[in-house]
Design an enzyme around this catalytic site. Structure first.
Site, PDB file in Angstrom:
ATOM      1  N   TYR A 142      34.205  40.489  26.014  1.00 24.05           N
ATOM      2  CA  TYR A 142      35.352  39.611  26.107  1.00 24.05           C
ATOM      3  C   TYR A 142      35.507  39.188  24.389  1.00 24.05           C
ATOM      4  O   TYR A 142      36.559  38.715  24.613  1.00 24.05           O
ATOM      5  CB  TYR A 142      34.971  38.350  27.036  1.00 24.05           C
ATOM      6  CG  TYR A 142      34.872  38.809  28.549  1.00 24.05           C
ATOM      7  CD1 TYR A 142      34.707  40.130  29.034  1.00 24.05           C
ATOM      8  CD2 TYR A 142      34.408  37.952  29.320  1.00 24.05           C
ATOM      9  CE1 TYR A 142      34.859  40.293  30.268  1.00 24.05           C
ATOM     10  CE2 TYR A 142      34.192  38.395  30.684  1.00 24.05           C
ATOM     11  CZ  TYR A 142      34.373  39.417  31.143  1.00 24.05           C
ATOM     12  OH  TYR A 142      34.194  39.640  32.554  1.00 24.05           O
ATOM     13  N   ASP A 248      29.816  37.608  34.717  1.00 25.64           N
ATOM     14  CA  ASP A 248      31.044  37.234  35.404  1.00 25.64           C
ATOM     15  C   ASP A 248      31.263  37.756  36.769  1.00 25.64           C
ATOM     16  O   ASP A 248      31.596  37.006  37.779  1.00 25.64           O
ATOM     17  CB  ASP A 248      32.129  37.658  34.457  1.00 25.64           C
ATOM     18  CG  ASP A 248      33.541  37.132  34.767  1.00 25.64           C
ATOM     19  OD1 ASP A 248      33.646  36.112  35.570  1.00 25.64           O
ATOM     20  OD2 ASP A 248      34.359  37.737  34.139  1.00 25.64           O
ATOM     21  N   ASP A 252      30.220  35.826  40.562  1.00 25.18           N
ATOM     22  CA  ASP A 252      30.986  35.441  41.796  1.00 25.18           C
ATOM     23  C   ASP A 252      30.782  36.215  43.018  1.00 25.18           C
ATOM     24  O   ASP A 252      30.924  35.881  44.000  1.00 25.18           O
ATOM     25  CB  ASP A 252      32.402  36.076  41.371  1.00 25.18           C
ATOM     26  CG  ASP A 252      33.525  35.134  40.746  1.00 25.18           C
ATOM     27  OD1 ASP A 252      32.845  34.287  40.096  1.00 25.18           O
ATOM     28  OD2 ASP A 252      34.742  35.286  40.870  1.00 25.18           O
TER      29      ASP A 252
END
Ligand code: NAD
Length: 359
Positions: A142, A248, A252
């Protein structure tokens, strides 16, 4: 109560949508533990409207000199734009993480007994699940170099040994803390070492550190297998540590074990400075201003703030017990309400009163 000199200084970033409602409720919970020196600052869309930027230098400076930061949520349709040059609320979050050096994101996943049937997974699969995802937050793909040609694109993934080491320390320490006096903590390091060079460095560094925590067991899992194991047998995990993008996605996925987004807290921590404590969910513009938001993820974030930010673990335990008590009494905000017997549908205010009463 008016603050004293020695009171912990908490910067409150309410943000947008339901942010101000859940943060006001969380202050009510915190106030049950004594007096705090609150400093309200703007972030996200509210800050864009007032100051033209999603995070002002003044707000960041206030955060840097605080003991902890309590955040609601940012964003909403008002600030959605396709103009690449327009300020966006989410830039406030990234600026805050970067500005405070918050490289470790901690997301506990523990389905509460009263809500176990709210999960899309079967009761017998998730019972006993009590895990913590430790995600690296400021490195990896990222943050690598990016470029774009008409028919190709590049996202570079870089990790240094030092970046891997500091997030692994956070994971080993968390495993030790969670094990209490028993020493039976376990760290599962998740990577893709069969394919990626960054993952081979990751595995080498983490393996080399294990002897510093002899009571903590370490194992390694490839990310594809970890994704499968998380839904097929989540109770096997204790602490999962992984790089930014894998974390990430896996956090979730793990979140769904608890059934509702309205229940999940998080902490983002750096080296010694103030951490940021916030619910995982967003600003829920569809229910903003209705007094219907579930404040429990924010209360559980307050518990993480007490434990990790202010070193008040006993108070943190009390907040968590009070949340369980309110749910055990049958109270449910709309997002948790299933209509089964014994449940009573309530709004933010009544849920908050019940948690404070249980304290
Ligand atoms: P969201 O999490 O805001 O909402 C998803 C759904 O869950 C909605 O139906 C909402 O009503 C419900 N919900 C969320 N939190 C709830 C709560 N506490 N109580 C009851 N119901 C709740 O996600 P979204 O709709 O994709 O995004 C809305 C805005 O929030 C967007 O602008 C997005 O960029 C932003 N966002 C911010 C954060 C953050 O601040 N950390 C995180 C995610 C999304």
């Amino acid at each position: 109560m008016s603050p004293n000199e020695q009171d912990p200084r908490i910067v409150v970033l309410a943000g947008d949508g339901i942010g101000p409602e859940i943060v006001a409720a969380a202050r009510g919970v915190l106030d049950a533990f004594g007096s705090f020196d609150y400093d309200e600052q703007l972030i996200g869309g509210a800050s864009i409207d007032a100051l033209g930027t999603p995070l002002s230098d003044d707000a960041l400076t206030a955060c840097r000199s605080s003991d902890a930061v309590l955040l609601g949520a940012v964003g909403g349709p008002k600030w959605d734009t396709t103009d690449p040059d327009a300020p966006r609320p989410e830039q406030g979050l990234l600026g805050l993480r970067k500005g405070l050096g918050l490289y470790a994101n901690l997301r506990p996943v523990k389905p509460l007994p009263a809500l176990i049937d709210a999960s899309p997974l079967r009761r017998e699969r998730i019972e006993g699940t009590d895990l913590l995802v430790v995600r690296e937050l400021t490195g990896g793909i990222y943050f690598g170099r990016k470029s774009r040609e008409p028919d190709s694109a590049l996202d570079e993934c870089v990790y240094t040994a030092a970046e891997v080491e500091r997030i692994a320390v956070a994971a080993f320490e968390a495993a030790e803390r969670r094990a209490g006096g028993t020493g039976t903590g376990r760290v599962t390091s998740v990577d893709k070492a069969n394919v990626l060079e960054t993952s081979r460095l990751w595995r080498e560094v983490v393996s080399g550190m294990a002897e510093r925590w002899p009571a903590v067991e370490l194992d390694h899992l490839l990310v594809d297998n970890a994704a499968m194991q998380l839904v097929s047998d989540p109770s096997q995990f204790d602490v999962i540590v992984t790089e930014n993008m894998f974390g990430d996605i896996l956090s979730d996925e793990a979140a769904m074990i608890t059934g509702s987004l309205g229940m999940l807290p998080s902490a983002s921590l750096g080296d010694g400075g103030p951490g940021v404590f916030e619910p995982v969910h967003g600003s829920a513009p569809d229910i903003a201003g209705q007094g219907a938001a579930n404040p429990l993820a924010t209360f559980l974030s307050v518990a993480m703030m007490l434990r990790h930010g202010l070193d008040r673990g006993t108070d943190a335990d009390r907040v968590e017990a009070a949340v369980e008590a309110a749910l055990g009494g049958g109270l449910r905000t709309a997002d948790l309400f299933t209509g089964s017997g014994g449940e009573r549908r309530v709004g933010t205010a009544e849920m908050t009163e019940a948690v404070i009463a249980a304290l």
